[in-house]
Design a protein around this motif. Sequence first.
Motif, PDB file in Angstrom:
ATOM      1  N   PHE A 260      80.622  81.059 108.314  1.00 40.25           N
ATOM      2  CA  PHE A 260      81.331  81.574 107.137  1.00 40.25           C
ATOM      3  C   PHE A 260      80.412  82.446 106.281  1.00 40.25           C
ATOM      4  O   PHE A 260      80.884  83.394 105.632  1.00 40.25           O
ATOM      5  N   ALA A 261      79.118  82.144 106.265  1.00 36.60           N
ATOM      6  CA  ALA A 261      78.179  82.980 105.520  1.00 36.60           C
ATOM      7  C   ALA A 261      78.082  84.364 106.149  1.00 36.60           C
ATOM      8  O   ALA A 261      77.919  85.380 105.452  1.00 36.60           O
ATOM      9  N   ASN A 263      80.537  85.732 107.767  1.00 39.77           N
ATOM     10  CA  ASN A 263      81.854  86.360 107.623  1.00 39.77           C
ATOM     11  C   ASN A 263      82.466  86.008 106.265  1.00 39.77           C
ATOM     12  O   ASN A 263      83.450  85.266 106.188  1.00 39.77           O
ATOM     13  N   PRO A 264      81.875  86.486 105.176  1.00 39.45           N
ATOM     14  CA  PRO A 264      82.380  86.133 103.837  1.00 39.45           C
ATOM     15  C   PRO A 264      83.831  86.584 103.658  1.00 39.45           C
ATOM     16  O   PRO A 264      84.217  87.671 104.081  1.00 39.45           O
ATOM     17  N   GLY A 265      84.601  85.694 103.052  1.00 36.04           N
ATOM     18  CA  GLY A 265      86.007  86.004 102.822  1.00 36.04           C
ATOM     19  C   GLY A 265      86.924  85.579 103.936  1.00 36.04           C
ATOM     20  O   GLY A 265      88.148  85.642 103.778  1.00 36.04           O
ATOM     21  N   GLN A 278      88.777  76.728 105.872  1.00 34.26           N
ATOM     22  CA  GLN A 278      88.057  76.440 104.635  1.00 34.26           C
ATOM     23  C   GLN A 278      87.859  74.938 104.419  1.00 34.26           C
ATOM     24  O   GLN A 278      86.848  74.515 103.849  1.00 34.26           O
TER      25      GLN A 278
END
Length: 291
Positions: A260-261, A263-265, A278
Amino acid sequence: MRSWILIPADNEKAIGSAAGTGAEAVVIDLARPLRAAQQATARIAATTWLRLHREQLVAQRKFQRWVRIPALGTPHWRDDLDAAMDGSPHGIVLSHCRGADDIRQLASVLYEFEDRLGLAANITRIMPELGSTPAGALTIRRLADELHPRVSALTWDAVGLAHAIGARRLRGPGGRWGDALAQVRAQILLIAHARGISAIEHPFRDIRDSEAGARIADAARADGFTGMFAIHPGQVEGINAAFAPLESEISDAHKIVSAFATNPGAISLSVGERRVDQADLERARRLLGED
C-alpha cells in the motif's frame, strides 16, 4: 494490545504493583460493588495511580491506562467517571453496556470532560462490555451499523450473561461455551473485525489453573480475538505468549503495508495470491504496532 489486566481499585497491594504486571493495558476497576466509604477511597486510589503513571507512560510507552466504570444508570457512575477522567486515561471500559444508546451517552459526557480538562477532543476511547443480559445480547448486532467512532475495542460479559439466563456453567464438555454465550462471543468477534477494531476475550476466572488458562488464551487467539483480559498477574505471560504474532504473520503484515505504501490511494490490491483491502492494511498496521 494483547494483554489487559483488571486491577481492583480498592486493593492497595494490587494497584501498587499494577505497573509491573507486564500487561500492555492496565484497567483500574471501579465497577466492583463496594460500600460508599470504600468506593470513595477507591476513586482516590484510581485517580492517584493514573496521575502517577501518566508521565512514566509518556516517557516509556510500556502500557496504556484504562478505567472500568459501572453501568450507566447506576447511582454513582458519574462520580466514578469523574475520578477516572481526572487521571486522563487512554480509555473507559463500560461495564454492563446495553448497546449503542449507552455508548452515545458516555461519548457525550466524555466530550464535556475533555473540554473542561483541556484534553484533545475524542482522545478518550471506549470499550463496551457487551452481552450482560439477554436483552443486551440481542442488541449487539446493531453495533455493526451504529458503532461510535470512540469505540476502539469490544469485549463481552460471559459471567453476567450466564447469571442472567440461569446457566449453571459457562463451558460444557471439551471447554465449549454454552450456546447463548457462544452466540454473543461470535457477534463480538464478527463486529470487531467488520469495523476494524480490537476484540478482547473475557477473562479466565480460575487463576489457580495456569495450564487451562494458557489453553484458553491460545483458543481465543486461534478463534480471532486480538487480546484477552487477565484478572491476576500470573495470567499475563500466558496471554502475551498466546497472542504474540507468528513470524509468518509479521512477514505478511510487512508485505501488505509495503504494497500500500508503494501504491498510495489504492483501495485494494494483490499481495502474493491474496487480494487485500484497507481492512487488511489496518490489521497489518495494528499487528506491527503502527496504529
